[in-house]
Scaffold this motif. Structure first.
Motif, mmCIF file in Angstrom:
data_model
loop_
_atom_site.group_PDB
_atom_site.id
_atom_site.type_symbol
_atom_site.label_atom_id
_atom_site.label_comp_id
_atom_site.label_asym_id
_atom_site.label_seq_id
_atom_site.Cartn_x
_atom_site.Cartn_y
_atom_site.Cartn_z
ATOM 1 N N LEU A 9 36.505 53.520 80.603
ATOM 2 C CA LEU A 9 36.164 52.376 79.739
ATOM 3 C C LEU A 9 37.182 52.180 78.630
ATOM 4 O O LEU A 9 37.515 53.104 77.895
ATOM 5 C CB LEU A 9 34.794 52.572 79.087
ATOM 6 C CG LEU A 9 33.557 52.559 79.974
ATOM 7 C CD1 LEU A 9 32.301 52.651 79.109
ATOM 8 C CD2 LEU A 9 33.520 51.336 80.872
ATOM 9 N N ASP A 10 37.656 50.945 78.519
ATOM 10 C CA ASP A 10 38.488 50.524 77.393
ATOM 11 C C ASP A 10 37.780 49.378 76.689
ATOM 12 O O ASP A 10 37.205 48.505 77.361
ATOM 13 C CB ASP A 10 39.840 49.955 77.876
ATOM 14 C CG ASP A 10 40.780 51.035 78.404
ATOM 15 O OD1 ASP A 10 40.551 52.226 78.102
ATOM 16 O OD2 ASP A 10 41.735 50.670 79.115
ATOM 17 N N LYS A 11 37.823 49.385 75.364
ATOM 18 C CA LYS A 11 37.307 48.245 74.604
ATOM 19 C C LYS A 11 38.022 48.172 73.265
ATOM 20 O O LYS A 11 38.074 49.149 72.523
ATOM 21 C CB LYS A 11 35.799 48.394 74.358
ATOM 22 C CG LYS A 11 35.181 47.237 73.589
ATOM 23 C CD LYS A 11 35.025 46.007 74.467
ATOM 24 C CE LYS A 11 34.632 44.774 73.676
ATOM 25 N NZ LYS A 11 34.584 43.571 74.539
ATOM 26 N N ALA A 12 38.580 47.013 72.979
ATOM 27 C CA ALA A 12 39.224 46.805 71.677
ATOM 28 C C ALA A 12 38.584 45.613 70.989
ATOM 29 O O ALA A 12 38.146 44.665 71.643
ATOM 30 C CB ALA A 12 40.719 46.565 71.864
ATOM 31 N N PHE A 13 38.454 45.706 69.676
ATOM 32 C CA PHE A 13 38.025 44.577 68.855
ATOM 33 C C PHE A 13 39.218 44.197 68.000
ATOM 34 O O PHE A 13 39.516 44.888 67.024
ATOM 35 C CB PHE A 13 36.853 44.965 67.955
ATOM 36 C CG PHE A 13 35.593 45.330 68.708
ATOM 37 C CD1 PHE A 13 34.787 44.337 69.265
ATOM 38 C CD2 PHE A 13 35.214 46.656 68.858
ATOM 39 C CE1 PHE A 13 33.629 44.667 69.956
ATOM 40 C CE2 PHE A 13 34.053 46.993 69.539
ATOM 41 C CZ PHE A 13 33.267 45.990 70.091
ATOM 42 N N GLN A 52 25.218 44.964 76.641
ATOM 43 C CA GLN A 52 25.403 44.121 75.453
ATOM 44 C C GLN A 52 26.875 43.773 75.249
ATOM 45 O O GLN A 52 27.190 42.776 74.618
ATOM 46 C CB GLN A 52 24.877 44.825 74.188
ATOM 47 C CG GLN A 52 23.369 44.819 74.045
ATOM 48 C CD GLN A 52 22.705 45.910 74.856
ATOM 49 O OE1 GLN A 52 23.363 46.817 75.371
ATOM 50 N NE2 GLN A 52 21.393 45.844 74.994
ATOM 51 N N LEU A 53 27.748 44.617 75.765
ATOM 52 C CA LEU A 53 29.191 44.401 75.618
ATOM 53 C C LEU A 53 29.866 44.508 76.980
ATOM 54 O O LEU A 53 29.451 45.304 77.827
ATOM 55 C CB LEU A 53 29.804 45.508 74.739
ATOM 56 C CG LEU A 53 29.800 45.394 73.233
ATOM 57 C CD1 LEU A 53 30.475 46.637 72.649
ATOM 58 C CD2 LEU A 53 30.532 44.137 72.783
ATOM 59 N N ARG A 54 30.909 43.721 77.155
ATOM 60 C CA ARG A 54 31.710 43.791 78.373
ATOM 61 C C ARG A 54 32.975 44.607 78.067
ATOM 62 O O ARG A 54 33.638 44.331 77.069
ATOM 63 C CB ARG A 54 32.083 42.366 78.766
ATOM 64 C CG ARG A 54 32.419 42.139 80.194
ATOM 65 C CD ARG A 54 32.747 40.655 80.370
ATOM 66 N NE ARG A 54 31.551 39.877 80.664
ATOM 67 C CZ ARG A 54 31.062 39.728 81.906
ATOM 68 N NH1 ARG A 54 31.662 40.293 82.923
ATOM 69 N NH2 ARG A 54 29.984 39.006 82.116
ATOM 70 N N PRO A 55 33.292 45.592 78.879
ATOM 71 C CA PRO A 55 34.506 46.378 78.589
ATOM 72 C C PRO A 55 35.755 45.594 78.974
ATOM 73 O O PRO A 55 35.689 44.682 79.789
ATOM 74 C CB PRO A 55 34.343 47.599 79.495
ATOM 75 C CG PRO A 55 33.537 47.115 80.656
ATOM 76 C CD PRO A 55 32.608 46.058 80.094
ATOM 77 N N ASP A 56 36.901 45.962 78.373
ATOM 78 C CA ASP A 56 38.179 45.360 78.768
ATOM 79 C C ASP A 56 38.638 45.934 80.101
ATOM 80 O O ASP A 56 39.336 45.283 80.867
ATOM 81 C CB ASP A 56 39.249 45.633 77.698
ATOM 82 C CG ASP A 56 38.849 45.059 76.344
ATOM 83 O OD1 ASP A 56 38.123 44.043 76.328
ATOM 84 O OD2 ASP A 56 39.252 45.636 75.313
ATOM 85 N N ALA A 57 38.247 47.182 80.352
ATOM 86 C CA ALA A 57 38.576 47.827 81.629
ATOM 87 C C ALA A 57 37.558 48.938 81.879
ATOM 88 O O ALA A 57 36.886 49.387 80.953
ATOM 89 C CB ALA A 57 39.987 48.417 81.584
ATOM 90 N N GLY A 58 37.467 49.336 83.126
ATOM 91 C CA GLY A 58 36.582 50.443 83.486
ATOM 92 C C GLY A 58 35.288 49.965 84.126
ATOM 93 O O GLY A 58 35.040 48.759 84.208
ATOM 94 N N ARG A 59 34.506 50.928 84.613
ATOM 95 C CA ARG A 59 33.224 50.528 85.205
ATOM 96 C C ARG A 59 32.126 51.543 84.950
ATOM 97 O O ARG A 59 32.367 52.712 84.621
ATOM 98 C CB ARG A 59 33.371 50.235 86.693
ATOM 99 C CG ARG A 59 33.779 51.440 87.513
ATOM 100 C CD ARG A 59 33.812 51.039 88.987
ATOM 101 N NE ARG A 59 33.824 52.269 89.789
ATOM 102 C CZ ARG A 59 33.203 52.418 90.948
ATOM 103 N NH1 ARG A 59 32.511 51.416 91.459
ATOM 104 N NH2 ARG A 59 33.272 53.561 91.595
ATOM 105 N N VAL A 60 30.901 51.055 85.106
ATOM 106 C CA VAL A 60 29.701 51.870 84.911
ATOM 107 C C VAL A 60 28.884 51.785 86.194
ATOM 108 O O VAL A 60 28.604 50.691 86.687
ATOM 109 C CB VAL A 60 28.857 51.336 83.730
ATOM 110 C CG1 VAL A 60 27.616 52.204 83.530
ATOM 111 C CG2 VAL A 60 29.688 51.268 82.445
ATOM 112 N N VAL A 61 28.527 52.951 86.747
ATOM 113 C CA VAL A 61 27.753 52.994 87.985
ATOM 114 C C VAL A 61 26.455 53.736 87.705
ATOM 115 O O VAL A 61 26.466 54.884 87.264
ATOM 116 C CB VAL A 61 28.551 53.701 89.114
ATOM 117 C CG1 VAL A 61 27.752 53.695 90.420
ATOM 118 C CG2 VAL A 61 29.911 53.033 89.311
ATOM 119 N N LEU A 62 25.332 53.061 87.944
ATOM 120 C CA LEU A 62 24.017 53.666 87.720
ATOM 121 C C LEU A 62 23.296 53.784 89.055
ATOM 122 O O LEU A 62 23.079 52.770 89.727
ATOM 123 C CB LEU A 62 23.205 52.817 86.733
ATOM 124 C CG LEU A 62 21.768 53.276 86.453
ATOM 125 C CD1 LEU A 62 21.725 54.671 85.839
ATOM 126 C CD2 LEU A 62 21.047 52.273 85.555
#
Ligand code: ADP
Ligand code: MG
Length: 258
Positions: A9-13, A52-62
């Motif tokens: 996961l990447d996220k920048a503001f 609630q937020l969209r990442p700039d890159a990466g993924r989440v698997v549930l």
């Protein structure tokens, strides 16, 4: 396959990097604590997982499904429960009615005060309240409860959605030490019995080191350490950067407690 897989996961503001290459996995029945100083990126990671937020890159698997970018309600449908703040409960309603509303919502029934007054899913709601030790308060208004008891009701509300994964952002904030330990014990017991994975953030190092199976340490959006409490407690980077004197004392006390 792990219950939850978080990959890169990447996220920048703007110029602030809130998450950088954050990866970890969580198994069913396991408690994973995410710790780190204010601004480390804990809530950002939680909000990406929760939709609630969209990442700039990466993924989440549930549970085998990629949930990256899904809306919060869709993520909830996939088995993610969140404990919310006090404001999220219906303050004017009774404890049981709050849980009934959550059950009706989960089962796709029109949730209304009339339906809850008519006793729809009341027995089920009281069953969930029993699980969190709140059956005796069933008919009291939420507004009359002590803070620690509201937290227990929030847990019952989250359980109404039959979660595979529980996300708890500072579940014991504002609680007395004794209440904190009791809540963490309750959560740990439920996780093990029901094979629910629990991801939580916490400032109270006694709660973290006393109850987590594994700990992930974030700093400036990056994972700087992860592992079982003993290994994290001994990690020199964690000692220097984060724990400090008081945190270390609490971590050590939790480690040697019976
Ligand atoms: P933590 O929960 O560990 O305290 P956060 O995830 O809330 O940390 O914040 C990580 C960093 O991202 C901080 O520098 C914070 O100021 C910044 N940040 C978080 N959310 C936003 C936002 N919506 N807009 C701008 N900056 C944000
Ligand atoms: Mg936060």
């Amino acid at each position: 396959m792990s219950l939850l897989m978080v990959e890169g996961l990447d996220k920048a503001f703007g110029g602030v990097i809130a998450a950088r290459a954050v990866s970890f996995a969580l198994e069913a029945g396991e408690l994973l604590a995410v710790i780190g100083p204010n601004g480390a990126g804990k809530s950002t990671v939680f909000n990406i997982i929760g939709g609630q937020l969209r990442p700039d890159a990466g993924r989440v698997v549930l549970a085998g499904d990629t949930i990256t970018g899904l809306a919060p309600r869709a993520v909830w449908r996939k088995g993610l429960g969140r404990t919310f703040q006090v404001a999220q409960t219906f303050i004017s309603m009774s404890v049981t009615e709050n849980v009934q509303m959550a059950l009706m919502s989960w089962h796709g029934e029109a949730a209304s005060l009339t339906a809850s007054a008519a006793g729809l899913r009341r027995a089920e709601a009281i069953g969930l309240l029993g699980l969190v030790g709140m059956a005796e308060a069933a008919d009291r208004p939420i507004s009359a409860l002590a803070y620690g008891d509201v937290k227990r009701v929030e847990l019952a509300i989250a359980l109404a959605g039959e979660p595979k994964l529980l996300l708890m952002d500072e579940p014991t904030a504002g609680m007395a030490p004794k209440e904190r330990a009791a809540l963490m014990q309750l959560v740990a017991g439920l996780a093990r019995e029901r094979k629910i994975g629990v991801l939580f953030t916490e400032h109270d190092m006694a709660a973290v080191f006393g109850h987590a199976d594994r700990i992930l340490v974030l700093m400036h959006g990056e994972v700087i350490a992860s592992g079982p409490p003993d290994a994290v407690r001994r990690d020199p980077k964690v000692r220097d950067v984060y724990l400090g004197e008081s945190g270390l004392a609490a971590a050590n006390a939790a480690g040697t407690a019976p």
